[in-house]
Write an enzyme that holds these catalytic residues in place. Structure first.
Site, PDB file in Angstrom:
ATOM      1  N   HIS A   1      38.608  37.557  42.629  1.00 64.65           N
ATOM      2  CA  HIS A   1      37.467  36.756  43.037  1.00 64.65           C
ATOM      3  C   HIS A   1      37.587  36.304  44.493  1.00 64.65           C
ATOM      4  CE1 HIS A   1      36.382  35.709  38.585  1.00 64.65           C
ATOM      5  NE2 HIS A   1      36.192  36.982  38.903  1.00 64.65           N
TER       6      HIS A   1
ATOM      7  N   ASP B   1      33.373  39.427  34.895  1.00 59.10           N
ATOM      8  CA  ASP B   1      34.112  38.805  35.988  1.00 59.10           C
ATOM      9  C   ASP B   1      33.750  39.552  37.269  1.00 59.10           C
ATOM     10  OD1 ASP B   1      35.429  41.225  35.622  1.00 59.10           O
ATOM     11  OD2 ASP B   1      37.447  40.380  35.689  1.00 59.10           O
TER      12      ASP B   1
END
Length: 260
Positions: free
Chosen positions: A89, A144
């Site tokens: 991320h 995700d």
């Protein structure tokens, strides 16, 4: 970069970031996530880099998370996934928020986190053999890698949920029709097309690209009037910047602008 699960090369101010686990379909494990973050930091900071291309080694872009490596952690899998996604991320955040154009060259299957990563690119080009699938719900997981952020913005909420619930596989042409892909090309033309575009963009006004990207990303959180207020402020700032002055002068003098 570590074990070379991600490789990086630079030519003509274009960085080519390659997911480099072809024997595993470029599946994302902890090492790849960490190296991807390192590559993102380098690309966002290096003055030698003015555009970034991301692709996969072999005949796949990325099949998503390396479930075998995750499952090997047994009862500690939850903690392990927090590590993996922390690196992934952060990498996507750096890539998505840098001023430099971020272009995906999808050379095959983009599944799970691989599809999320493709959706996070500013522009995406794919071979006619590429396929796109979210795949998370099939194995009882949730998305995700920014998939839940970018996918609804690209295709709308209904279609995003359809892709999640049904695990529908999109062909390259369908991904183009749905707005996930900018152009579909043959295998032998993919990198030539993408690198040609990246080299052209690398000669352009990098800071203007970055501010444009920010305007677009923030637009869904603003009212019409507040968004136009941001447009007015940024336009004035850009006009008085070095890029803006050069661009305007080049237009008036009927010559090519030189932005760096």
């Amino acid at each position: 970069m570590g074990n070379n699960h991600v490789t990086l090369s630079i030519e003509n101010n274009v960085a080519i970031v390659t997911l480099n686990r072809p024997e595993a379909g470029n599946a994302l494990d902890l090492q790849m996530a960490k190296e991807l973050m390192e590559a993102a930091i380098f690309c966002s900071e290096s003055e030698k880099v003015r555009a970034v291309v991301i692709t996969g080694a072999g005949n796949k872009f990325s099949v998503g998370g390396d479930l075998k490596s995750f499952a090997a952690h047994g009862e500690d899998m939850s903690a392990h996934l927090k590590q993996v996604t922390a690196y992934l991320h952060q990498a996507i955040s750096f890539f998505a928020r840098m001023n430099k154009p971020f272009i995906g060259a999808v050379n095959g299957v983009a599944a799970g986190a691989g599809m999320s990563l493709a959706c996070a690119c500013d522009l995406v080009y794919a071979t006619d053999k590429a396929k796109f699938v979210m795949a998370y719900n099939r194995i009882g997981l949730t998305p995700d890698g920014s998939g839940s952020y970018f996918l609804p913005r690209l295709v709308g909420m209904r279609r995003a949920l359809e892709l999640m619930y049904t695990n529908r596989v999109l062909t390259a042409e369908e991904a183009y029709d749905w707005g996930i892909v900018n152009q579909v090309v043959t295998d032998d033309k993919l990198m030539e097309t993408v690198i040609g575009l990246a080299e052209t963009l690398a000669k352009g006004p990098m800071n203007a690209y970055g501010e444009t990207k920010k305007l677009f990303l923030h637009s869904l959180q603003e009212t019409l009037e507040s968004q136009m207020g941001k447009e007015s402020m940024l336009l004035a700032e850009r006009a008085s910047s070095q890029e803006g002055k050069e661009g305007i002068a080049a237009f008036l003098e009927k010559r090519e602008a030189k932005f760096f």
